[in-house]
Design an enzyme around this catalytic site. Structure first.
Site, PDB file in Angstrom:
ATOM      1  CG  MET A 103      32.056  35.045  43.923  1.00 27.05           C
ATOM      2  SD  MET A 103      33.430  34.939  42.727  1.00 27.05           S
ATOM      3  CE  MET A 103      32.639  34.043  41.408  1.00 27.05           C
ATOM      4  NE  ARG A 104      28.357  43.467  46.235  1.00 32.31           N
ATOM      5  CZ  ARG A 104      27.115  43.407  45.758  1.00 32.31           C
ATOM      6  NH1 ARG A 104      26.413  42.311  45.906  1.00 32.31           N
ATOM      7  NH2 ARG A 104      26.577  44.437  45.146  1.00 32.31           N
ATOM      8  CG  HIS A 122      39.017  35.723  35.527  1.00 35.40           C
ATOM      9  ND1 HIS A 122      37.695  35.848  35.942  1.00 35.40           N
ATOM     10  CD2 HIS A 122      38.971  35.086  34.323  1.00 35.40           C
ATOM     11  CE1 HIS A 122      36.905  35.329  35.021  1.00 35.40           C
ATOM     12  NE2 HIS A 122      37.645  34.859  34.040  1.00 35.40           N
TER      13      HIS A 122
HETATM   14  C1  GAR Z   1      39.134  31.120  42.444  1.00 34.03           C
HETATM   15  O1  GAR Z   1      39.295  30.099  41.491  1.00 34.03           O
HETATM   16  C2  GAR Z   1      39.135  32.466  41.758  1.00 34.03           C
HETATM   17  O2  GAR Z   1      39.887  32.515  40.595  1.00 34.03           O
HETATM   18  C3  GAR Z   1      37.674  32.638  41.437  1.00 34.03           C
HETATM   19  O3  GAR Z   1      36.997  32.134  42.541  1.00 34.03           O
HETATM   20  C4  GAR Z   1      37.756  31.062  43.104  1.00 34.03           C
HETATM   21  C5  GAR Z   1      37.801  31.275  44.600  1.00 34.03           C
HETATM   22  O4  GAR Z   1      38.033  30.096  45.270  1.00 34.03           O
HETATM   23  N1  GAR Z   1      37.376  34.004  41.225  1.00 34.03           N
HETATM   24  C6  GAR Z   1      36.484  34.415  40.343  1.00 34.03           C
HETATM   25  O5  GAR Z   1      35.844  33.662  39.644  1.00 34.03           O
HETATM   26  C7  GAR Z   1      36.317  35.916  40.284  1.00 34.03           C
HETATM   27  N2  GAR Z   1      35.460  36.279  39.233  1.00 34.03           N
HETATM   28  P1  GAR Z   1      38.191  30.074  46.868  1.00 34.03           P
HETATM   29  O6  GAR Z   1      36.970  30.760  47.470  1.00 34.03           O
HETATM   30  O7  GAR Z   1      38.246  28.627  47.192  1.00 34.03           O
HETATM   31  O8  GAR Z   1      39.465  30.798  47.189  1.00 34.03           O
END
Ligand code: GAR
Length: 207
Positions: A103-104, A122
């Protein structure tokens, strides 16, 4: 693009970047139990408390947290953080960086160094709903479909070249939580498959 075409016998060395629960990382590690052309060689988190770091000991993969260093100057803080990450990647002979719930926002300096070798997933059908509120934005837009996108990372926010997408339907009574769960399910299928294809020198075009 990637430095070489990998194979099951000589898999591509992958680092997975996470910030939270790591359910996507778990899916990649499970996929790794069958023959495939990538090998997760490093799990890296900016968050020392990320639950996903525990998959390291479960699957016998090195897992490290590199939190932001404590400095006043924000630019210096980001650059020195990424310098520490870069050192870890080089020491582990990493060939591909897979962002999976990281998330960075990464600086253009780091992205340029790893150009063509960083991918992200994404939780929307890009270019719709970029940024950190993808699920909320999809629901507010009253769209009847959303999904996930695997893309190369460039220095914009979720703007890099699209490698693959998968759709889900969005029902009128969808909540952020139900949509998150629905999308994660398809992410867990799509991402390992695309990484495997990329590792062998192929990739899906946008569907
Ligand atoms: C996932 O849904 C991914 O698409 C999203 O975070 C989630 C991670 O889940 N990524 C973003 O939003 C990136 N901007 P997890 O930690 O359970 O794997």
């Amino acid at each position: 693009m990637l430095p070489r075409i990998a194979s099951v016998q000589n898999p591509l060395r992958v680092a997975v970047f996470i910030s939270g629960s790591g359910s996507g990382l778990n899916a990649m590690l499970e996929y790794q139990k069958t023959p495939r052309a990538y090998l997760i060689s490093l799990i890296l988190s900016d968050n020392e408390d990320a639950l996903g770091l525990n998959y390291g000991s479960k699957y016998g993969v090195k897992a490290t947290a590199i939190p932001l260093p404590h400095t006043q100057d924000k630019i210096h803080q980001r650059l020195s953080h990424e310098a520490m990450i870069d050192e870890e990647l080089v020491n582990s002979n990493i060939e591909l960086i897979v962002l999976n719930g990281y998330m960075r926002i990464i600086t253009p300096l780091f992205i340029n160094k790893w150009k063509g070798r960083i991918i992200n997933i994404h939780p929307s059908l890009l270019p719709k709903f970029p940024g950190i509120y993808a699920h909320r934005d999809a629901i507010n837009a009253k769209t009847n479909e959303s999904g996930c996108t695997v893309h190369l990372v460039d220095d914009g926010i979720d703007t890099g070249h699209i490698l693959a997408q998968k759709k889900v339907s969005v029902s009128p009574n969808e909540t952020i939580k139900t949509l998150q769960e629905k999308i994660k399910k398809i992410e867990h299928q799509l991402y390992p498959e695309i990484i495997n294809l990329l590792s062998t020198g192929q990739y899906h075009s946008k569907s």
